[in-house]
Motif scaffolding. Sequence first.
Motif, PDB file in Angstrom:
ATOM      1  N   PRO A 233      84.892  33.455  64.011  1.00  0.00           N
ATOM      2  CA  PRO A 233      85.742  34.414  64.258  1.00  0.00           C
ATOM      3  C   PRO A 233      85.572  35.201  65.852  1.00  0.00           C
ATOM      4  N   ALA A 291      88.324  38.711  56.153  1.00  0.00           N
ATOM      5  CA  ALA A 291      89.655  38.814  56.690  1.00  0.00           C
ATOM      6  C   ALA A 291      90.319  40.220  56.731  1.00  0.00           C
ATOM      7  N   GLN A 294      90.017  43.106  59.042  1.00  0.00           N
ATOM      8  CA  GLN A 294      90.041  43.118  60.488  1.00  0.00           C
ATOM      9  C   GLN A 294      91.418  43.797  60.726  1.00  0.00           C
ATOM     10  N   LEU A 300      91.909  38.261  62.187  1.00  0.00           N
ATOM     11  CA  LEU A 300      92.056  38.125  60.362  1.00  0.00           C
ATOM     12  C   LEU A 300      92.480  36.727  60.379  1.00  0.00           C
ATOM     13  N   PHE A 303      89.160  34.423  60.172  1.00  0.00           N
ATOM     14  CA  PHE A 303      88.475  34.554  58.718  1.00  0.00           C
ATOM     15  C   PHE A 303      89.230  33.762  57.912  1.00  0.00           C
ATOM     16  N   THR A 304      90.351  33.839  57.692  1.00  0.00           N
ATOM     17  CA  THR A 304      91.238  33.265  56.973  1.00  0.00           C
ATOM     18  C   THR A 304      90.978  31.594  56.894  1.00  0.00           C
ATOM     19  N   THR A 422      94.319  36.998  50.637  1.00  0.00           N
ATOM     20  CA  THR A 422      95.048  36.420  51.577  1.00  0.00           C
ATOM     21  C   THR A 422      96.414  37.000  51.724  1.00  0.00           C
TER      22      THR A 422
END
Length: 519
Positions: A233, A291, A294, A300, A303-304, A422
């Motif tokens: 990230p 995520a 963020q 974001l 991280f996903t 998500t």
Amino acid sequence: MNALVPLVVTIPLLGAAIALIFGQRPRVQIFVSLISLTLVTAIAAVLLVAVDQTGTVTVNVGGWAPPWGIVLVVDRLSAIMLLVSALMLLGVLIFAIGQGIVDDDNETPVSIFHPAYLVLSAGLFDAFVAGDLFNMYVGFEMLLAASYVLLTLGGTGARIRAGVTYIVISLMSSLLFVGAIALIYGATGTVTIALISERVRELPMGVQAILCAALLLGFAVKAAVFPLSFWLPDSYPTAPAPVTAVFAGLLTKVGVYAIIRTDTVMFVDVPLRIPLMVVAFFTLLVGIMGAVMQADIKRLLSFTLVSHIGYMIFGIAIGGDIALTATIFYVVHHIVVQTTLFLATGLVERVGGSTSISRLGGLLKAAPFVAVLFFLGALNLGGIPPFSGFLGKIGLFQAGVEEGSWLSYVLIAAGAATSLLTLYALARVWNMAFWRSRGEVEGYQSPLLESLAESPEDSGTVATKQTSRLMVGATTGMVGLTLLLTVFAGPIFGYAERAAAQVENVDNYISAVFPEGSP
């Protein structure tokens, strides 16, 4: 047909050399890059059809048979990875060309970008067709050299810092990989994957486990598997939009591909199910928890990316036809969708002047078409039915139910929670950046926003930049591909099922490399 296999590596390398020679001729470089990747895409499509109909294709480079020579192997899994990667590289290249035109190549200097981009492409393709570990290592090193150049384009402080972190971690991963290769060669006397598969079975289980763990450790860093994902990230979001899109969509999948080969071909007898399931569980949850904290869209999505690698490790851990079928389908889905979302985010940054949701607003009105492109990608990544993300996850969950252990059900629950989180994170982006009016941004107070983490390199809202038709067109084409994954999910799943069956048939792989029997 066999003669086509080396071309997927040699064409980009030759193109990189030509592009370097014509460093002061931008139009020539653009032409060479487009022709190179278009040819590779066409070759990959031909190979995919050929291996699906006639079986695995192998090439002994220079006429030297393994284990003394280099062997290139293209089966169904390699072929679909080649085709999807080539399509993504071509789409991102068109986006980069459009960005270079409107920015006068300040973000992606043509003289540097095109040779490095083609070398990165050659490294990717080489890793996918490598039939021995050392050739795969060479592909990884080509990736490393080119990706460091691409990551630091523009020479800003943030990019140099991110590049240093990236290269240090990548070099550590490479050292682990080459160390594992040395151990495997010492134990088996070969680096040819097919021979390793045969000879490693003669070793004590403890030795097999050590060799397998050493190899997986290097691949886990490449794939950004928890707890070896901390670097991603902070590295990917600083690069220009086209570079970030390629890195996010493709580079981690090379590691996933290598893990699949390790688990299904080389170390079949090593009990990896429980360790991989534990790793998948933490990768899913730690990634998505990062995520949701963020405020920056690129961080974001980074991280996903980590969290959704967990779905792929989940499928590899379970094994079997259903799980591997769903894993292959999900890898294809994630490559396309993740690349597309980063390109859409690149458009958002240019229109809104930032990627922080605390400073964005009114984009639905200011750029409705960009809003639609981001929205469709977000729905797909979040797994809303009937999109391909939903279908891939359902396949993985079905495999988990059939496996039937309590750990599988724990992973199914973690996967469902990750999917919901998500959606939550992406819905928050949509609400703040697109749905909220521009007039609400100034002075907007929200305890939620205050709790979110901004990018460490965030410098506030900057001047908006022009977008070009090529940039929007390339992103639109990529979104179209994500929709085609849903429309043609049946045939793609069918191909993935045949690929999974072929991957699990170790004897088939060995006989393809050694048709007259192994030495």
